[in-house]
Design a protein around this motif. Structure first.
Motif, PDB file in Angstrom:
ATOM      1  N   PRO A   1      61.483 109.626  44.744  1.00  0.00           N
ATOM      2  CA  PRO A   1      60.721 110.094  43.584  1.00  0.00           C
ATOM      3  C   PRO A   1      60.832 109.135  42.406  1.00  0.00           C
ATOM      4  O   PRO A   1      61.926 108.685  42.062  1.00  0.00           O
ATOM      5  CB  PRO A   1      61.350 111.452  43.267  1.00  0.00           C
ATOM      6  N   ILE A   2      59.692 108.839  41.805  1.00  0.00           N
ATOM      7  CA  ILE A   2      59.652 107.977  40.615  1.00  0.00           C
ATOM      8  C   ILE A   2      58.778 108.644  39.562  1.00  0.00           C
ATOM      9  O   ILE A   2      57.937 109.489  39.865  1.00  0.00           O
ATOM     10  CB  ILE A   2      59.126 106.560  40.937  1.00  0.00           C
ATOM     11  N   THR A   3      58.961 108.249  38.323  1.00  0.00           N
ATOM     12  CA  THR A   3      58.204 108.832  37.227  1.00  0.00           C
ATOM     13  C   THR A   3      56.810 108.201  37.166  1.00  0.00           C
ATOM     14  O   THR A   3      56.624 107.062  37.608  1.00  0.00           O
ATOM     15  CB  THR A   3      58.963 108.620  35.902  1.00  0.00           C
ATOM     16  N   PRO A   4      55.796 108.906  36.641  1.00  0.00           N
ATOM     17  CA  PRO A   4      54.438 108.345  36.638  1.00  0.00           C
ATOM     18  C   PRO A   4      54.315 106.990  35.960  1.00  0.00           C
ATOM     19  O   PRO A   4      53.456 106.194  36.354  1.00  0.00           O
ATOM     20  CB  PRO A   4      53.621 109.421  35.901  1.00  0.00           C
ATOM     21  N   TYR A   5      55.131 106.688  34.948  1.00  0.00           N
ATOM     22  CA  TYR A   5      54.953 105.387  34.302  1.00  0.00           C
ATOM     23  C   TYR A   5      55.340 104.217  35.193  1.00  0.00           C
ATOM     24  O   TYR A   5      55.064 103.060  34.870  1.00  0.00           O
ATOM     25  CB  TYR A   5      55.624 105.343  32.922  1.00  0.00           C
ATOM     26  N   LEU A   6      55.937 104.507  36.354  1.00  0.00           N
ATOM     27  CA  LEU A   6      56.313 103.456  37.295  1.00  0.00           C
ATOM     28  C   LEU A   6      55.366 103.365  38.487  1.00  0.00           C
ATOM     29  O   LEU A   6      55.544 102.499  39.349  1.00  0.00           O
ATOM     30  CB  LEU A   6      57.731 103.702  37.811  1.00  0.00           C
ATOM     31  N   MET A   7      54.360 104.244  38.561  1.00  0.00           N
ATOM     32  CA  MET A   7      53.464 104.292  39.720  1.00  0.00           C
ATOM     33  C   MET A   7      52.335 103.289  39.534  1.00  0.00           C
ATOM     34  O   MET A   7      51.448 103.483  38.706  1.00  0.00           O
ATOM     35  CB  MET A   7      52.902 105.708  39.886  1.00  0.00           C
ATOM     36  N   VAL A   8      52.351 102.200  40.312  1.00  0.00           N
ATOM     37  CA  VAL A   8      51.395 101.121  40.069  1.00  0.00           C
ATOM     38  C   VAL A   8      50.867 100.518  41.361  1.00  0.00           C
ATOM     39  O   VAL A   8      51.475 100.633  42.427  1.00  0.00           O
ATOM     40  CB  VAL A   8      52.028  99.991  39.227  1.00  0.00           C
ATOM     41  N   ILE A   9      49.724  99.869  41.206  1.00  0.00           N
ATOM     42  CA  ILE A   9      49.188  98.992  42.232  1.00  0.00           C
ATOM     43  C   ILE A   9      48.863  97.644  41.588  1.00  0.00           C
ATOM     44  O   ILE A   9      48.736  97.545  40.366  1.00  0.00           O
ATOM     45  CB  ILE A   9      47.915  99.573  42.879  1.00  0.00           C
ATOM     46  N   ALA A  10      48.727  96.642  42.422  1.00  0.00           N
ATOM     47  CA  ALA A  10      48.217  95.330  42.000  1.00  0.00           C
ATOM     48  C   ALA A  10      47.211  94.880  43.038  1.00  0.00           C
ATOM     49  O   ALA A  10      47.436  95.035  44.246  1.00  0.00           O
ATOM     50  CB  ALA A  10      49.350  94.314  41.889  1.00  0.00           C
ATOM     51  N   ALA A  11      46.079  94.343  42.580  1.00  0.00           N
ATOM     52  CA  ALA A  11      45.088  93.743  43.470  1.00  0.00           C
ATOM     53  C   ALA A  11      44.564  92.507  42.772  1.00  0.00           C
ATOM     54  O   ALA A  11      43.898  92.594  41.736  1.00  0.00           O
ATOM     55  CB  ALA A  11      43.962  94.724  43.780  1.00  0.00           C
ATOM     56  N   ALA A  12      44.893  91.366  43.325  1.00  0.00           N
ATOM     57  CA  ALA A  12      44.540  90.099  42.697  1.00  0.00           C
ATOM     58  C   ALA A  12      44.645  88.991  43.748  1.00  0.00           C
ATOM     59  O   ALA A  12      45.314  89.174  44.771  1.00  0.00           O
ATOM     60  CB  ALA A  12      45.472  89.808  41.516  1.00  0.00           C
ATOM     61  N   PRO A  13      44.024  87.852  43.510  1.00  0.00           N
ATOM     62  CA  PRO A  13      44.115  86.740  44.462  1.00  0.00           C
ATOM     63  C   PRO A  13      45.464  86.029  44.341  1.00  0.00           C
ATOM     64  O   PRO A  13      45.568  84.901  43.845  1.00  0.00           O
ATOM     65  CB  PRO A  13      42.943  85.835  44.065  1.00  0.00           C
ATOM     66  N   LEU A  14      46.501  86.703  44.773  1.00  0.00           N
ATOM     67  CA  LEU A  14      47.869  86.198  44.651  1.00  0.00           C
ATOM     68  C   LEU A  14      48.339  85.586  45.963  1.00  0.00           C
ATOM     69  O   LEU A  14      47.915  85.998  47.041  1.00  0.00           O
ATOM     70  CB  LEU A  14      48.817  87.335  44.256  1.00  0.00           C
ATOM     71  N   VAL A  15      49.248  84.622  45.852  1.00  0.00           N
ATOM     72  CA  VAL A  15      49.919  84.078  47.029  1.00  0.00           C
ATOM     73  C   VAL A  15      51.374  84.527  46.994  1.00  0.00           C
ATOM     74  O   VAL A  15      51.947  84.741  45.925  1.00  0.00           O
ATOM     75  CB  VAL A  15      49.817  82.541  47.092  1.00  0.00           C
ATOM     76  N   ARG A  16      51.969  84.654  48.167  1.00  0.00           N
ATOM     77  CA  ARG A  16      53.297  85.256  48.282  1.00  0.00           C
ATOM     78  C   ARG A  16      54.323  84.226  48.728  1.00  0.00           C
ATOM     79  O   ARG A  16      54.095  83.450  49.657  1.00  0.00           O
ATOM     80  CB  ARG A  16      53.253  86.396  49.302  1.00  0.00           C
ATOM     81  N   LEU A  17      55.459  84.232  48.029  1.00  0.00           N
ATOM     82  CA  LEU A  17      56.633  83.477  48.463  1.00  0.00           C
ATOM     83  C   LEU A  17      57.679  84.466  48.912  1.00  0.00           C
ATOM     84  O   LEU A  17      58.111  85.331  48.132  1.00  0.00           O
ATOM     85  CB  LEU A  17      57.190  82.611  47.329  1.00  0.00           C
ATOM     86  N   ASP A  18      58.098  84.377  50.156  1.00  0.00           N
ATOM     87  CA  ASP A  18      59.110  85.274  50.695  1.00  0.00           C
ATOM     88  C   ASP A  18      60.492  84.770  50.283  1.00  0.00           C
ATOM     89  O   ASP A  18      60.854  83.632  50.568  1.00  0.00           O
ATOM     90  CB  ASP A  18      58.985  85.314  52.216  1.00  0.00           C
ATOM     91  N   LEU A  19      61.247  85.617  49.598  1.00  0.00           N
ATOM     92  CA  LEU A  19      62.620  85.265  49.203  1.00  0.00           C
ATOM     93  C   LEU A  19      63.632  85.685  50.261  1.00  0.00           C
ATOM     94  O   LEU A  19      64.824  85.411  50.111  1.00  0.00           O
ATOM     95  CB  LEU A  19      62.969  85.909  47.865  1.00  0.00           C
ATOM     96  N   GLY A  20      63.161  86.386  51.286  1.00  0.00           N
ATOM     97  CA  GLY A  20      64.032  86.733  52.397  1.00  0.00           C
ATOM     98  C   GLY A  20      64.758  88.056  52.216  1.00  0.00           C
ATOM     99  O   GLY A  20      64.536  88.813  51.262  1.00  0.00           O
ATOM    100  N   GLU A  21      65.636  88.320  53.148  1.00  0.00           N
ATOM    101  CA  GLU A  21      66.462  89.524  53.127  1.00  0.00           C
ATOM    102  C   GLU A  21      67.661  89.258  52.236  1.00  0.00           C
ATOM    103  O   GLU A  21      68.451  88.338  52.493  1.00  0.00           O
ATOM    104  CB  GLU A  21      66.922  89.869  54.542  1.00  0.00           C
ATOM    105  N   THR A  22      67.825  90.033  51.173  1.00  0.00           N
ATOM    106  CA  THR A  22      68.874  89.786  50.189  1.00  0.00           C
ATOM    107  C   THR A  22      69.831  90.967  50.131  1.00  0.00           C
ATOM    108  O   THR A  22      69.538  92.059  50.616  1.00  0.00           O
ATOM    109  CB  THR A  22      68.263  89.543  48.793  1.00  0.00           C
ATOM    110  N   ALA A  23      70.985  90.725  49.513  1.00  0.00           N
ATOM    111  CA  ALA A  23      71.989  91.784  49.278  1.00  0.00           C
ATOM    112  C   ALA A  23      72.263  92.580  50.552  1.00  0.00           C
ATOM    113  O   ALA A  23      72.317  93.820  50.524  1.00  0.00           O
ATOM    114  CB  ALA A  23      71.545  92.701  48.145  1.00  0.00           C
ATOM    115  N   CYS A  24      72.441  91.895  51.662  1.00  0.00           N
ATOM    116  CA  CYS A  24      72.619  92.587  52.943  1.00  0.00           C
ATOM    117  C   CYS A  24      73.898  93.421  52.932  1.00  0.00           C
ATOM    118  O   CYS A  24      74.949  92.978  52.457  1.00  0.00           O
ATOM    119  CB  CYS A  24      72.634  91.579  54.081  1.00  0.00           C
ATOM    120  N   GLY A  25      73.766  94.645  53.426  1.00  0.00           N
ATOM    121  CA  GLY A  25      74.852  95.609  53.382  1.00  0.00           C
ATOM    122  C   GLY A  25      74.866  96.433  52.121  1.00  0.00           C
ATOM    123  O   GLY A  25      75.698  97.336  51.979  1.00  0.00           O
ATOM    124  N   LEU A  26      73.911  96.166  51.194  1.00  0.00           N
ATOM    125  CA  LEU A  26      73.919  96.836  49.896  1.00  0.00           C
ATOM    126  C   LEU A  26      72.578  97.498  49.579  1.00  0.00           C
ATOM    127  O   LEU A  26      72.235  97.683  48.424  1.00  0.00           O
ATOM    128  CB  LEU A  26      74.286  95.833  48.790  1.00  0.00           C
TER     129      LEU A  26
END
Length: 538
Positions: A195-220
């Motif tokens: 559950p999140i509050t409405p001020y945090l409910m968002v979408i984005a739609a844009a011509p963006l490119v993605r850089l994968d930072l990988g799997e982080t904070a493993c075990g956490l």
């Protein structure tokens, strides 16, 4: 969130963000949103279809949803069309007799969105769409109970023009091209399971490119072993990545170790349109477009917005006057990251800067308390009280209680209110439990009254032989404060003698020390920067 907005954006918020009812009527609550948004190829007109799961625990006979300016064509309850009253700001839906404690309400709506979902051409003339809801602007495009206390899970189904990258809260469920004869479209489904509050409910739609930072904070991670992270930017900004985002995994790992496992499915960082320098939307942090075009987002901003995933997002202030539980925490935890990553000297410098912001403030800090129950314009709560002073209050608590009790209390506070809401009293209870101390006077003094102590520290040399006394005088400009003050006396040989003076809430406190006054060359006041005081004779 980091404060940064255009004058036009500020004017819009000031005009429309009066401090309205802060909590929903008792007895009725939205537990889940399933929102479908069909975005245009250009322009701001959307088609929306939202199904809300509603829980009723009292004798409530009306559901009132916030929605501004858009046209509502149909409302159903449990798949049956029902009458509704459309006001200029709400959809009022009478509830039929005999309806169960849980039911579904569907709202079909459309129109040109004027706020909340920002439809905008970027510098290359490409249409982009970014949610930007803080403080209560979700109501411009989502039929909702638009209050910080009203947390719910949410599913998104977004359709947009081909070539748009779609990102939303939670985990990606589906992404595919739609077989349409007239125009190419893409569909993307996302699910936020917490559950999140409405001020945090968002979408984005844009011509963006993605850089994968990988799997982080493993075990956490709370929901899976590792936390997948990524960065989305306009194609022309790809060359500046990863930049400071190379530390994103370390930042999540540090906070998870200090507070508790990362609470969500993923963490994405996006170049976006937002009225703020950064906005901490759950699982999808939006950063201002200009930051990327001017060379990149700073490590400190990433740390601030990432800290919000725990404080502000997972634990949300129940009422707006307690917004320091979000912004003060993010400010201080960004400083804690600085201490962890760059050392004690960098940390002290950051706290010194924070204190200077407080002392330079001639409006909020000197006129209003941190917990400001009188402010009627929500954006005005984004001030040095909520950020810098709120963060410094946490710093003083840490100094007063010690690291063991302080962080134990913070972890307890987080664990008890995770995926829910909290008030300042809840933090006080957790820290009192971990420390065994009564903190009522501390919380009242620093959070429920304006200002800070102004002091003059003087050495008396007329004390008995071999001794001297230090007097700490307060101006009383904001009343008298009680607090510990560390001083260091530097003698003629350069040796330093440290004392912790229990300053009383009165005009002057005299403290005798075993140090001849004649041997003292100078006095250093608060060398570790742990007291929110203005030293009048530095």
């Amino acid at each position: 969130m980091i404060k940064a907005m255009t004058s036009a954006g500020l004017a819009t918020i000031l005009a429309g963000s009066a401090l309205l009812a802060q909590s929903a009527p008792p007895g009725i609550h939205v537990t889940d949103y399933a929102v479908s948004i069909d975005l245009p190829d250009s322009g701001s007109s959307i088609n929306g279809d939202a199904t809300l799961t509603v829980q009723r625990t009292g004798t409530v006979d009306m559901l009132s949803l916030d929605l501004l300016k858009l046209t509502v064509s149909r409302v159903t309850i449990n798949d049956r069309s029902t009458k509704f009253v459309r006001t200029d700001s709400t959809i009022d839906i009478p509830l039929p007799r005999g309806i169960g404690p849980s039911f579904k309400v569907r709202v079909v709506y459309a129109g040109a969105v004027t706020d909340g979902l920002i439809a905008h051409k970027d510098s290359a003339g490409r249409w982009t769409y970014f949610g930007d809801n803080w403080p209560n602007r979700a109501r411009y495009w989502i039929p909702s109970m638009d209050r910080p206390s009203e947390k719910a899970t949410i599913s998104w189904t977004v359709t947009a023009a081909a070539g748009q990258t779609i990102v939303a809260n939670g985990a990606l469920i589906e992404s595919r091209n739609l077989p349409m004869a007239q125009r190419r479209r893409v569909l993307s489904r996302w699910r936020e399971s917490k559950p999140i509050t409405p001020y945090l409910m968002v979408i984005a739609a844009a011509p963006l490119v993605r850089l994968d930072l990988g799997e982080t904070a493993c075990g956490l991670g709370e929901l899976q072993r590792c936390v997948p992270q990524s960065v989305y930017v306009a194609p022309e900004q790809r060359k500046i990545l990863p930049g400071a985002f190379s530390r994103a995994g370390d930042i999540v790992q540090f906070y998870a170790g200090k507070v508790g496992p990362f609470p969500y499915e993923k963490l994405a960082h996006l170049q976006s349109e937002t009225r703020y320098g950064g906005m901490e939307n759950a699982t999808a942090i939006f950063y201002a477009d200009g930051l990327f075009r001017r060379g990149g987002v700073t490590e400190g901003l990433i740390a601030h917005e990432t800290a919000h995933q725990w404080f502000g997002d997972a634990v949300t202030e129940r009422l707006w006057p307690h917004v320091w539980l979000s912004e003060g925490f993010a400010t201080y935890f960004a400083a804690l990251w600085t201490q962890h990553a760059h050392g004690d000297s960098a940390f002290r410098a950051e706290m010194e800067r924070s204190r200077s912001y407080i002392m330079a403030d001639t409006t909020a800090v000197v006129r209003r308390p941190v917990i400001d129950t009188l402010e009627t314009v929500l954006v005005a709560l984004l001030n040095n009280n909520s950020y810098a002073k709120g963060g410094f209050v946490l710093h003083m608590l840490r100094s007063e209680l010690g690291d063991t009790a302080f962080f134990a209390g913070i972890r307890d506070y987080y664990a008890k209110h995770k995926h829910g809401t909290a008030l300042t009293a809840d933090l006080q209870v957790a820290l009192e439990h971990s420390s065994g101390k009564n903190l009522q006077a501390f919380f009242d003094q620093w959070l429920r009254r304006p200002g800070y102590p102004e002091v003059s520290v003087a050495l008396e040399t007329t004390a008995p032989p071999g001794r001297s006394a230090v007097t700490v005088a307060q101006t009383g400009r904001f009343g008298y404060f009680e607090f510990p003050l560390t001083i260091v006396l530097v003698d003629r040989s350069g040796a330093q003698h440290r004392y912790r003076i229990p300053v009383a809430a009165r005009a002057a406190t005299r403290f005798e020390i075993d140090q001849p006054g004649a041997d003292v060359e100078r006095i250093i006041v608060d060398p570790e920067v742990t007291a929110l005081v203005r030293n009048l004779n530095p």
